[in-house]
Design a protein around this motif. Structure first.
Motif, PDB file in Angstrom:
ATOM      1  N   THR A   7      -0.979  -9.365 -11.155  1.00 25.43           N
ATOM      2  CA  THR A   7       0.107  -8.401 -11.101  1.00 25.43           C
ATOM      3  C   THR A   7      -0.260  -7.217 -11.967  1.00 25.43           C
ATOM      4  O   THR A   7      -0.616  -7.363 -13.132  1.00 25.43           O
ATOM      5  N   GLU A  10       3.465  -1.201 -11.440  1.00 18.54           N
ATOM      6  CA  GLU A  10       3.549  -0.115 -10.472  1.00 18.54           C
ATOM      7  C   GLU A  10       3.083   1.198 -11.088  1.00 18.54           C
ATOM      8  O   GLU A  10       3.373   1.483 -12.243  1.00 18.54           O
ATOM      9  N   LYS A 125       8.489 -11.422   7.673  1.00 20.68           N
ATOM     10  CA  LYS A 125       9.913 -11.351   8.022  1.00 20.68           C
ATOM     11  C   LYS A 125      10.455 -12.561   8.759  1.00 20.68           C
ATOM     12  O   LYS A 125      11.665 -12.747   8.801  1.00 20.68           O
ATOM     13  N   GLN A 186       2.231  -6.818   2.683  1.00 21.76           N
ATOM     14  CA  GLN A 186       2.747  -6.178   1.471  1.00 21.76           C
ATOM     15  C   GLN A 186       3.630  -4.990   1.822  1.00 21.76           C
ATOM     16  O   GLN A 186       4.677  -4.772   1.223  1.00 21.76           O
ATOM     17  N   PHE A 187       3.173  -4.230   2.809  1.00 23.59           N
ATOM     18  CA  PHE A 187       3.921  -3.043   3.231  1.00 23.59           C
ATOM     19  C   PHE A 187       5.274  -3.449   3.809  1.00 23.59           C
ATOM     20  O   PHE A 187       6.304  -2.845   3.511  1.00 23.59           O
ATOM     21  N   TYR A 189       7.060  -6.066   3.159  1.00 25.70           N
ATOM     22  CA  TYR A 189       8.000  -6.529   2.139  1.00 25.70           C
ATOM     23  C   TYR A 189       8.846  -5.375   1.615  1.00 25.70           C
ATOM     24  O   TYR A 189       9.952  -5.578   1.143  1.00 25.70           O
ATOM     25  N   GLY A 190       8.277  -4.162   1.704  1.00 21.64           N
ATOM     26  CA  GLY A 190       9.010  -2.990   1.234  1.00 21.64           C
ATOM     27  C   GLY A 190      10.064  -2.499   2.206  1.00 21.64           C
ATOM     28  O   GLY A 190      10.867  -1.627   1.867  1.00 21.64           O
ATOM     29  N   ILE A 191      10.072  -3.039   3.417  1.00 20.45           N
ATOM     30  CA  ILE A 191      11.079  -2.627   4.406  1.00 20.45           C
ATOM     31  C   ILE A 191      12.236  -3.617   4.333  1.00 20.45           C
ATOM     32  O   ILE A 191      12.027  -4.816   4.486  1.00 20.45           O
ATOM     33  N   PRO A 192      13.455  -3.135   4.093  1.00 22.07           N
ATOM     34  CA  PRO A 192      14.576  -4.064   3.918  1.00 22.07           C
ATOM     35  C   PRO A 192      14.853  -4.880   5.180  1.00 22.07           C
ATOM     36  O   PRO A 192      14.724  -4.363   6.299  1.00 22.07           O
ATOM     37  N   ASP A 193      15.224  -6.149   4.970  1.00 24.68           N
ATOM     38  CA  ASP A 193      15.525  -7.036   6.091  1.00 24.68           C
ATOM     39  C   ASP A 193      16.685  -6.515   6.931  1.00 24.68           C
ATOM     40  O   ASP A 193      16.750  -6.770   8.120  1.00 24.68           O
ATOM     41  N   PHE A 300      -3.599   2.016  -3.698  1.00 24.00           N
ATOM     42  CA  PHE A 300      -2.723   0.927  -3.291  1.00 24.00           C
ATOM     43  C   PHE A 300      -3.351  -0.418  -3.635  1.00 24.00           C
ATOM     44  O   PHE A 300      -2.733  -1.282  -4.237  1.00 24.00           O
ATOM     45  N   LYS A 304      -1.787  -3.205  -6.000  1.00 23.98           N
ATOM     46  CA  LYS A 304      -1.398  -4.510  -5.473  1.00 23.98           C
ATOM     47  C   LYS A 304      -2.445  -5.558  -5.816  1.00 23.98           C
ATOM     48  O   LYS A 304      -2.179  -6.740  -5.740  1.00 23.98           O
TER      49      LYS A 304
END
Lengths: 305, 320
Positions: A7, A10, A125, A186-187, A189-193, A300, A304
């Motif tokens: 980790t 950011e 998802k 990874q990308f 995960y950044g889009i909300p469900d 990136f 990450k």
């Protein structure tokens, strides 16, 4: 594999240069800037010199290949020789080499990216039995050295009858790339469900939700991956060396390498350099157009990583 | 009526997953779609699994078995003669041992590019992390060789470092760069550092930008000089990237093939052969059994590196 558990905090992408102050007094910062710029410029020259040397070498007379830096007479003779020599080496010459390289990169990248995108969507998802195990198994294949599987692969492709054409370096790549999946996951995960949930509630199936809602959002990431994959495939050497046995299906790196090994005499070197230079042109163009995306992807992966 | 019952049964089978899922996602009421989600998920990952099975798993198993066969790579594996541990004996002390361990040693020597590249990359990153004009152009130029075809750039170096080549002409020396052991090592290391240093520098820049500015400000207020800040704050913050670059770089270096192979008459000369060129050389000699043993020694090293990495990562996470 290696980049899962680390980790790193950011960070913002590259910082833009600070606005310069409009005062003209000599500050330590200014002196530092000048010194560092000079040092970096010298280093940058060192980075570029081999390419400049190559460019000049293709325009020199071969007798002065190693003795001068600038050509004493400029000629494009070696390009004509290269054209002719490539014609002897394979049907269709360097044009065929370009055709082969395009054929083994463009469709490969397109299919690979789409297949990887679907898989990444499923991993990020969807919820299905065995998801994490499947992902770990796929991820662990990243650590298998190519040297271990390359020779049985060569046998396998031979047995399937793929090695006489370009198919042996095309078909295996149709089945997606775990590196791409990892990046896209990874990308995603950044889009909300909630976005896909909303589409689903409106009655769209999983596939339609993915294609019409998620896919457009993924486009920037897909483009980056497509560019990186294109560069990797275009430059690939060992794979085609093992799996393409028919000279007429040689990709550009193989053709250039063969031209270079063709003769030992000094007179033949400018033409191999000319072929090498020509083979770099598509990459230079792509890099010039997409350098922001390419360099951004490194930032990136560092974040990450 | 029966159909409905079946559907309920299916739903019941997946009951445990439903609970897990409800924990994860509150307020979702689409239980009925769960079986569908399972199927869709598997369909989406199916191509990757098929590819994994055909193009990785099968060759992997074949290479394990091939270690014990005199396989020429033309006939089927099981039609070949079973030779037991002969290939192991050939590499560990037998007829191929001198060639193999020379190749192995070369690989380790060529790997010196990794620490050198990281040190150079670190200095470049510190220089290019300054907020000043034109720094973006430098980043692009330094990264340029990374995207270039390895065949093309190696051919350039082959000519620069030829015996009568430009470097010897310029320096007025007569060093046999591409013949002697030391010459090849220097050429390959320089080529790799030149080609990879832009990537290393960009990774370090990304790391440098993650150093918290608050901490830097605080240190400055406390009167720390630039050197102290570098040693006490900046470098420790870069540790994860140093570690990542070292591990991935080491794995790459152990698998080096292209540069020496193209540079020196197909890299099959003893003094430029690497572990992977040895595997390729065996392929040329139709001895895939020997090749597999050599490849698995490499795989073993990679596995050891991976295990060490996982151990270090775990310790780090526990410490946090």
């Amino acid at each position: 594999m290696e980049n899962v558990t680390q980790t790193i905090p950011e960070v913002p992408a590259a910082t833009p240069a600070e606005p310069e102050k409009k005062k003209f007094h000599i500050s330590p910062k200014l002196i530092g800037d000048i010194v560092i710029t000079v040092v970096l410029a010298l280093g940058a020259l060192l980075m570029l010199l081999p390419f400049i040397w190559m460019l000049f070498a293709t325009m020199k007379d071969y007798t002065e290949l190693y003795t001068t830096f600038f050509p004493s007479t400029w000629s494009f003779e070696s390009y004509a020789q290269m054209w002719e020599e490539c014609g002897y080496l394979m049907e269709g010459g360097i044009i065929r080499g370009f055709f082969n390289s395009i054929l083994t990169t463009v469709p490969v990248v397109a299919v690979q990216i789409v297949v990887s995108a679907f898989a990444a969507y499923a991993f990020a998802k969807l919820h299905f039995v065995g998801k994490n195990i499947v992902f770990l198994v796929l991820l662990s294949t990243m650590t298998i050295p190519f040297a271990v599987i390359m020779l049985p692969q060569a046998w396998l492709f031979g047995a399937m009858g793929l090695t006489t054409g370009p198919l042996a370096i095309i078909i295996p790549k149709f089945f997606g790339s775990i590196t791409t999946v990892f990046f896209l996951r990874q990308f995603l995960y950044g889009i909300p469900d909630s976005i896909s949930e909303a589409a689903r509630l409106d009655g769209a199936g999983y596939t339609r939700t993915f294609i019409s809602v998620i896919f457009p959002l993924l486009m920037p990431a897909l483009a980056t991956q497509a560019i990186l994959s294109f560069i990797g495939n275009w430059n690939d050497f060992l794979g085609p060396l093992l799996f393409v046995t028919d000279k007429d299906w040689y990709t550009l790196p193989l053709l250039v390498n063969r031209l270079n090994n063709g003769g030992g005499s000094l007179a033949q070197i400018p033409r191999s350099l000319a072929a090498a230079l020509i083979s770099l042109v598509p990459i230079i163009v792509i890099f010039a157009v997409f350098q922001k995306k390419i360099i951004g992807s490194i930032v990136f992966s560092a974040v990450k990583g | 009526m029966e159909e409905i019952q079946q559907a309920t049964e299916v739903k019941d089978e997946f009951q445990p997953t439903v609970e897990v899922r409800q924990d994860n996602q509150k307020g979702r009421k689409k239980r009925g779609l769960l079986w569908q989600e399972n199927i869709i998920g598997w369909i989406y990952v199916a191509p990757m699994l098929i590819g994994l099975f055909v193009f990785t798993a099968i060759p992997l198993i074949m290479s394990i078995l091939a270690m014990f066969y005199q396989w020429d790579g033309i006939t089927g594996l099981f039609e070949s003669e079973f030779v037991g541990f002969d290939h192991f004996a050939a590499i560990f002390g037998g007829i191929h041992s001198a060639v193999y361990w020379k190749a192995f040693g070369n690989t380790l020597i060529f790997a010196l590019q990794l620490p050198i590249g990281m040190i150079v990359g670190m200095f470049l990153a510190l220089a290019m992390n300054r907020p000043m004009r034109g720094v973006q152009i430098f980043r692009i130029i330094y990264y340029l060789p990374c995207v270039m075809s390895i065949v093309a750039v190696t051919i350039i170096w082959q000519n620069l470092f030829a015996f009568d080549g430009s470097i010897n002409n310029m320096l007025g020396t007569s060093i046999d760069w591409l013949v002697s052991d030391a010459g090849i090592a220097v050429t390959v290391i320089l080529l790799q550092v030149w080609k990879g240093v832009g990537y290393t520098a960009l990774m370090f820049i990304a790391g440098l930008q993650s150093v918290s500015t608050d901490q830097l400000e605080a240190a400055k207020i406390d009167g720390a000089n630039a050197w102290t800040i570098l040693i006490k704050i900046t470098l420790p913050a870069l540790y994860p990237i140093v570690f990542y670059l070292f591990v991935t770089g080491l794995m790459g270096a152990m698998q080096m093939f292209n540069e020496p192979f193209i540079l020196v008459e197909y890299g099959i000369n003893n003094n430029a052969m690497t572990s992977v060129s040895f595997v390729y050389w065996c392929f040329g000699n139709s001895n895939l059994g020997l090749a597999s043993v050599a490849a698995w020694i490499l795989a073993f090293i990679i596995i050891v590196i991976t295990v060490i990495q996982m151990y270090v990562d775990k310790r780090k996470q526990e410490a946090e």
